[in-house]
Design an enzyme around this catalytic site. Structure first.
Site, PDB file in Angstrom:
ATOM      1  N   CYS A 106      -4.340   9.017   0.228  1.00  0.00           N
ATOM      2  CA  CYS A 106      -5.371   8.109  -0.002  1.00  0.00           C
ATOM      3  C   CYS A 106      -6.641   8.176   0.913  1.00  0.00           C
ATOM      4  CB  CYS A 106      -4.544   6.657   0.513  1.00  0.00           C
ATOM      5  SG  CYS A 106      -4.015   6.538   2.258  1.00  0.00           S
ATOM      6  N   HIS A 146      22.864  -2.255 -10.733  1.00  0.00           N
ATOM      7  CA  HIS A 146      23.775  -1.944  -9.656  1.00  0.00           C
ATOM      8  C   HIS A 146      23.499  -2.939  -8.634  1.00  0.00           C
ATOM      9  CE1 HIS A 146      20.300   0.700  -9.846  1.00  0.00           C
ATOM     10  NE2 HIS A 146      19.754   0.458  -8.663  1.00  0.00           N
TER      11      HIS A 146
END
Length: 667
Positions: A12, A581
């Site tokens: 970045c 999950h």
């Protein structure tokens, strides 16, 4: 030498947060799919975990998530996906990138995961290419701005005019600090220009890039008496906008010259690099930059006048604009536009000198920008402390860490919170930042340092009021964030009881010996003839069956856990499979429950948009969330990459066969 299924490079502009957040997301996404991965990071300290030639050669596919140059040409010929770093900040997004990279190879098991829209994005857009080159320059420039700005600000500790030998508060050490800081700040534009050019044309573009940046600083020198171009005259600089134009110009001139000189003999390559490229590129770029100096200076002046005009409209208008820009993408292009503008105005302010209108406006503008950047992470800290029960433990821990990030002017820590709920979290962040910016302007705060957060408080004029403005913005935003999470939490709680109650399993009874204790999937927990109207009905069925099987003690708690996970990102996969999950203290033992619906469960967001026919539900006790959970999840995800596994589970109506097939992959 170890081989990896996937290799990746992240980077970045600042190299502080996004780079490593993307790395972590890619690693987690790869683990969920049972794939090995190595991620090279291009951070502020340089390249870490560097990829070797053999690792590149042995990889199946490449993911590049970067807003700066990461030498992607190394991966030429490999199946590759290249996107901005912001598109890899969550595990779900990173997983899609991995799927796309593998799909680029023509792997039928993952091709369905890359939808039509993503296929179109395989080639970098022109916008992203331009942004990547720009951010390469910004990332190199920022360290000069920070070092120079902070040293200049520190020199003011001895007095506002302590650098002036004729002033009563003169101090020779302070004067030296200001000299050093000034030199670093003056390098801002040439470095910006040079490294934009380097991103485009590589090393040969550095020379014309630096020259273009220097011309952007000084402008076209003209003799005041003759009105003619004169090397000894004075010009009007055109600032960082000129540096950006010069950088792109220099980079593409080098690419043009490479084509022009491509026909020269190979033995002249050394001459091209050391003589032809620097000579012709510097001459061309220099002449063009001097030629456009007049219009560029006018544009630069108009932009500054526009910002000052916003100030004349009142603190609310200017502060709202600054706050919304800084919090819109938290370190992305809009945020960087506001920050770079602030540093450019601060540079002019410091050059103009203390006490001038330019100094007062520039340092006040910088203070407002800094306040807006500090607030978003502090909003998350306030929210996870005050509304702890509405956040996961992972979010709570991240929010606490954001206290440190926010206080040191690192906005990116708030990104994970926003990506989970862009609406309404983004507007909340923008509102909090805007309040801080508006109050900073109203309180007449002046910040002569471009970075550092609360570390530069000693040199901030009206520092206590600045802190107050930031805290007000953080608290208001934090209260709204907690209110949203409370509403979301209560809505999910109500959703579970509202789901269709299940009195008894409708599955066809199957006589089979009991599975061994080591088997997670027991035959009696496989239901092959179900018919669900919605995703929530299917999850409610699983939750109730978990209680009946003695796997869990509270069906509502299990249902809430399932819904909380779905809120973070869908568990729908592709080709009719889903892996829901639940991690909860109400679950007493790790287990897997499988449900099949031949007609398909609609409304379950999947990668390929197909309804879910098979849900392999993972139920994990809270204490095993980071161990058993990840192991089982990665095994199941890896199994779903196997065409034979998918065909067996999806095609069978024999619960024993399905249990055996899944258990074999969980060993």
């Amino acid at each position: 030498m170890a081989k990896f299924d996937i290799i990746a490079a992240t980077g970045c502009p600042t190299g502080i947060a996004h780079t490593f957040m993307a790395k972590e997301a890619l690693e987690k996404a790869a683990a969920e799919r049972g794939l090995t991965i190595k991620v090279e990071t291009h951070g502020q300290v340089g390249v870490e975990n560097e990829l070797t030639k053999s690792e590149i050669a042995g990889a199946k596919a490449v993911v590049v998530a970067a807003d700066k140059d990461v030498q992607a040409e190394r991966f030429a010929g490999k199946p590759m996906v290249s996107v901005g770093v912001s598109k890899a900040l969550s595990v779900e997004a990173a997983g899609k990138l991995i799927d796309r990279a593998l799909a680029a190879k023509g792997d039928s098991t993952v091709a369905a995961a890359a939808d039509v829209e993503d296929e179109v994005e395989e080639k970098e857009s022109i916008g992203h290419i331009i942004y990547k080159h720009l951010m390469n320059g910004v990332s190199h420039m920022l360290v000069f701005v920070v070092a120079g700005g902070v040293l200049t600000a520190v020199s003011f500790l001895w007095g506002i005019t302590s650098f002036d030998s004729t002033a009563s508060d003169y101090n020779s050490f302070a004067a030296m600090l200001k000299i050093i800081g000034g030199i670093a700040m003056n390098l801002m534009v040439p470095v910006l220009s040079a490294y934009i050019a380097e991103s485009i044309g590589k090393r040969p573009a550095l020379v014309p890039g630096f020259v273009a940046g220097m011309i952007a600083i000084q402008g076209l020198p003209v003799n005041a008496e003759t009105g003619m171009i004169d090397a000894g005259g004075a010009g009007v600089g055109f600032g960082f906008l000129g540096g950006i134009v010069g950088g792109f110009l220099a980079g593409y001139v080098i690419l043009l010259l490479e084509k022009v000189f491509a026909g020269l003999p190979k033995n002249l390559d050394g001459l091209k690099a050391i003589f032809l490229y620097p000579l012709f590129s510097t001459a061309i770029v220099g002449l063009v930059m001097l030629g456009i100096s007049g219009p560029m200076a006018a544009i630069n002046t108009a932009m500054m006048d526009f910002l000052k005009g916003l100030s004349a409209s009142g603190a609310v208008v200017l502060g709202l604009a600054i706050g919304c820009m800084c919090a819109f993408d938290m370190g992305g292009p809009v945020n960087k536009a506001a920050y770079v503008t602030g540093t450019a105005m601060l540079t002019e302010a410091l050059a103009a000198g203390v006490g001038t209108d330019t100094y007062n406006f520039g340092t006040n503008f910088m203070a407002a920008v800094s306040a807006a950047c500090i607030v978003p992470p502090l909003i998350t800290t306030f929210a996870v402390v005050v509304g702890k029960k509405y956040f996961s433990q992972e979010d709570h821990d991240a929010g606490v860490v954001n206290l440190i990030l926010g206080c040191t002017h690192i906005t990116e820590g708030a990104i994970p919170f926003m990506t989970k709920n862009i609406w309404p979290v983004m507007p909340i962040m923008m509102l909090g930042s805007s309040i801080a910016s508006i109050l900073t302007i109203m309180f007449n705060v002046h910040d002569p340092a471009p970075h550092g957060g609360f570390l530069v408080l000693p040199v901030v004029e009206n520092g206590p009021l600045w802190v107050l403005a930031i805290l007000i913005g953080a608290v208001v935003g934090g209260i709204l964030f907690v209110a949203f999470k409370k509403y979301d939490f209560e809505k999910n709680q109500k959703a579970a009881p509202a789901a269709k109650p299940v009195e008894a399993p409708k599955a066809v009874a199957v006589e089979a010996p009991k599975a061994e204790a080591a088997d997670f999937v027991k035959v009696e927990n496989v239901f092959v003839a179900e018919d669900f109207a919605s995703r929530d009905e299917a999850l409610s069925f699983v939750s109730n069956q978990a209680v009946k099987a003695g796997i869990a003690s509270d069906a509502d708690a299990v249902m809430n856990a399932f819904l909380a996970r779905e809120a973070e990102g869908t568990t729908g996969m592709m080709e009719g499979f889903a892996i829901p999950h639940a991690k909860s203290d109400a679950i007493t033992e790790a287990a897997v429950i499988v449900v099949k619906d031949e007609s398909g469960v609609t409304g379950w967001d999947t990668m390929d948009g197909a309804p879910v026919n098979v849900a392999i539900a993972l139920l994990i006790p809270g204490a095993q969330a980071g161990t058993t959970h990840l192991k089982i999840l990665s095994k199941v995800a890896e199994a779903l990459m196997d065409e034979d596994f998918r065909a067996t589970v999806k095609g069978s109506t024999d619960a024993a066969e399905i249990a055996k097939t899944i258990n074999a992959r969980l060993v």
